[in-house]
Scaffold this active site. Sequence first.
Site, PDB file in Angstrom:
ATOM      1  N   LYS A 112       0.827  -1.218   0.000  1.00  0.00           N
ATOM      2  CA  LYS A 112       0.000   0.000   0.000  1.00  0.00           C
ATOM      3  C   LYS A 112       0.853   1.256   0.000  1.00  0.00           C
ATOM      4  CE  LYS A 112      -4.155  -1.974   1.950  1.00  0.00           C
ATOM      5  NZ  LYS A 112      -5.029  -2.105   3.097  1.00  0.00           N
ATOM      6  N   LYS A 197      -5.378 -10.042  -5.549  1.00  0.00           N
ATOM      7  CA  LYS A 197      -6.544 -10.295  -4.700  1.00  0.00           C
ATOM      8  C   LYS A 197      -7.728  -9.428  -5.143  1.00  0.00           C
ATOM      9  CE  LYS A 197      -7.063  -8.218  -0.814  1.00  0.00           C
ATOM     10  NZ  LYS A 197      -6.957  -7.611   0.501  1.00  0.00           N
ATOM     11  N   LYS A 200     -11.605  -4.633  -2.038  1.00  0.00           N
ATOM     12  CA  LYS A 200     -12.639  -3.601  -2.100  1.00  0.00           C
ATOM     13  C   LYS A 200     -12.075  -2.197  -2.209  1.00  0.00           C
ATOM     14  CE  LYS A 200     -13.538  -4.083   2.751  1.00  0.00           C
ATOM     15  NZ  LYS A 200     -12.223  -3.755   3.335  1.00  0.00           N
TER      16      LYS A 200
HETATM   17  P1  TYM Z   1     -10.658  -6.228   5.134  1.00  0.00           P
HETATM   18  O1  TYM Z   1     -11.698  -5.207   5.453  1.00  0.00           O
HETATM   19  O2  TYM Z   1      -9.726  -5.954   4.022  1.00  0.00           O
HETATM   20  O3  TYM Z   1     -11.362  -7.611   4.844  1.00  0.00           O
HETATM   21  C1  TYM Z   1     -12.334  -8.158   5.719  1.00  0.00           C
HETATM   22  C2  TYM Z   1     -12.207  -9.673   5.683  1.00  0.00           C
HETATM   23  O4  TYM Z   1     -12.396 -10.144   4.336  1.00  0.00           O
HETATM   24  C3  TYM Z   1     -11.279 -10.959   3.981  1.00  0.00           C
HETATM   25  N1  TYM Z   1     -11.018 -10.758   2.552  1.00  0.00           N
HETATM   26  C4  TYM Z   1     -10.900 -11.749   1.660  1.00  0.00           C
HETATM   27  N2  TYM Z   1     -10.971 -13.085   1.780  1.00  0.00           N
HETATM   28  C5  TYM Z   1     -10.803 -13.830   0.668  1.00  0.00           C
HETATM   29  N3  TYM Z   1     -10.564 -13.285  -0.562  1.00  0.00           N
HETATM   30  C6  TYM Z   1     -10.470 -11.940  -0.736  1.00  0.00           C
HETATM   31  N4  TYM Z   1     -10.249 -11.423  -1.941  1.00  0.00           N
HETATM   32  C7  TYM Z   1     -10.643 -11.117   0.415  1.00  0.00           C
HETATM   33  N5  TYM Z   1     -10.616  -9.773   0.603  1.00  0.00           N
HETATM   34  C8  TYM Z   1     -10.833  -9.570   1.916  1.00  0.00           C
HETATM   35  C9  TYM Z   1     -10.124 -10.452   4.812  1.00  0.00           C
HETATM   36  O5  TYM Z   1      -9.114 -11.421   4.939  1.00  0.00           O
HETATM   37  C10 TYM Z   1     -10.817 -10.155   6.124  1.00  0.00           C
HETATM   38  O6  TYM Z   1     -10.960 -11.332   6.889  1.00  0.00           O
HETATM   39  N6  TYM Z   1      -7.169  -5.605   8.623  1.00  0.00           N
HETATM   40  C11 TYM Z   1      -8.478  -6.177   8.340  1.00  0.00           C
HETATM   41  C12 TYM Z   1      -9.561  -5.682   9.254  1.00  0.00           C
HETATM   42  C13 TYM Z   1      -9.295  -5.862  10.697  1.00  0.00           C
HETATM   43  C14 TYM Z   1      -9.374  -7.056  11.424  1.00  0.00           C
HETATM   44  C15 TYM Z   1      -9.085  -6.708  12.768  1.00  0.00           C
HETATM   45  C16 TYM Z   1      -9.656  -8.378  11.069  1.00  0.00           C
HETATM   46  C17 TYM Z   1      -8.954  -4.875  11.572  1.00  0.00           C
HETATM   47  N7  TYM Z   1      -8.841  -5.382  12.792  1.00  0.00           N
HETATM   48  C18 TYM Z   1      -9.055  -7.676  13.785  1.00  0.00           C
HETATM   49  C19 TYM Z   1      -9.639  -9.343  12.079  1.00  0.00           C
HETATM   50  C20 TYM Z   1      -9.344  -8.989  13.402  1.00  0.00           C
HETATM   51  C21 TYM Z   1      -8.857  -5.835   6.939  1.00  0.00           C
HETATM   52  O7  TYM Z   1      -8.368  -4.900   6.362  1.00  0.00           O
HETATM   53  O8  TYM Z   1      -9.854  -6.604   6.437  1.00  0.00           O
END
Ligand code: TYM
Length: 344
Positions: A112, A197, A200
């Site tokens: 990023k 990947k 979003k």
């Molecule tokens: P985020 O918002 O990017 O994604 C939320 C969840 O969706 C999963 N995910 C995917 N899984 C499979 N294929 C994909 N293309 C895909 N894109 C997203 C992510 O792995 C995630 O589980 N840092 C985290 C948010 C966060 C968090 C936490 C998660 C902040 N604090 C504490 C767990 C525990 C994030 O950016 O997720």
Amino acid sequence: MTRVFSGIKPTGHLTLGNYLGAMRQWATLDQHRSEALFCIVDLHALTVDHDPARVRRLSRQAATLLLASGLDPALCTVFVQSHVDEHARLSYLLECVATDGEMRRMIQYKEKAARERRRGGSVRLSLLTYPVLMAADILAYGTDEVPVGQDQTQHVELARDLAVRFNQRYGHTFVVPRATNPPVAARVMNLQDPLSKMGKSDDTGPGIVYVLDEPDVARKKVMRAVTDSGRDVVYDREARPGVANLLEILAACSGGDPEALAGAYASYGDLKRDAAEAVVEVLRPVRERHRELCADPGHVEGVLRDGAERARAMARPTVDAAYRAIGLLPAASGAGAPVLNAAR
Ligand code: TYM
């Protein structure tokens, strides 16, 4: 009972990747078998260039979609991160346990930050420290398991490392968590670029299926997915990433195993058609329930209010214990508070 925590960041419209990699598992499995908390991690959305009104809108939408995907406030806690001060309180303590080298090694930071610099922008300090806040999200709740897609595994590993280090230095305070991934579709790839990947926060594009896409739109995106050279349908992530992605999506949506499904198809066209229908059908009930919930915003607000209250009560004792363990003087509170010895 196992404690589960996971989160989703309101930086864009939620995608099929979010749904298959995380949300669906939370609704069908985690909330039933554990004491589970699911959080809209809005503070994390401020780590990159953001529009305040959009973050607010996306936070509301994410909360509505979590409920639409089947999270039931009678079974789990759904809340917004910024409504519970404990996350930011604990994050600072963990910054005093983490090292800058650890932060700079995080893959998502490197990617990023490089993207931001290519655009000529500057990199917010919070982008570097983001994984510490994520560790605080997890550790504040005594979490055992963190159900996430594969891209978050490194961040959960860091949370483990920080928990172990803190416990060793200052006495046992945190449960050491572990990541869990769904059996298939733990990393859904962009349909137009199967080496990246499906994210979003990326630019909108034909390679990303959004949970709220109209059926025709979702169908077209899958039908136009980039496939690989060759004609036979085989499951090989390295050599045939495009086809492997479609097989995984189909397997995740309709049940089954990507490798076994590969044998059932003679052409890419048939595979795409079935994958497209499976995606449309898996998202249909979520879209419908989302529409109903949008008609009753007071309900969603109420869920978030109650969720924050419950979450606060769960996080506070652990975060207070961490403050004491690390050497901070407890605030004297009212009658009966300990009298401080001025000589010390
Ligand atoms: P985020 O918002 O990017 O994604 C939320 C969840 O969706 C999963 N995910 C995917 N899984 C499979 N294929 C994909 N293309 C895909 N894109 C997203 C992510 O792995 C995630 O589980 N840092 C985290 C948010 C966060 C968090 C936490 C998660 C902040 N604090 C504490 C767990 C525990 C994030 O950016 O997720």
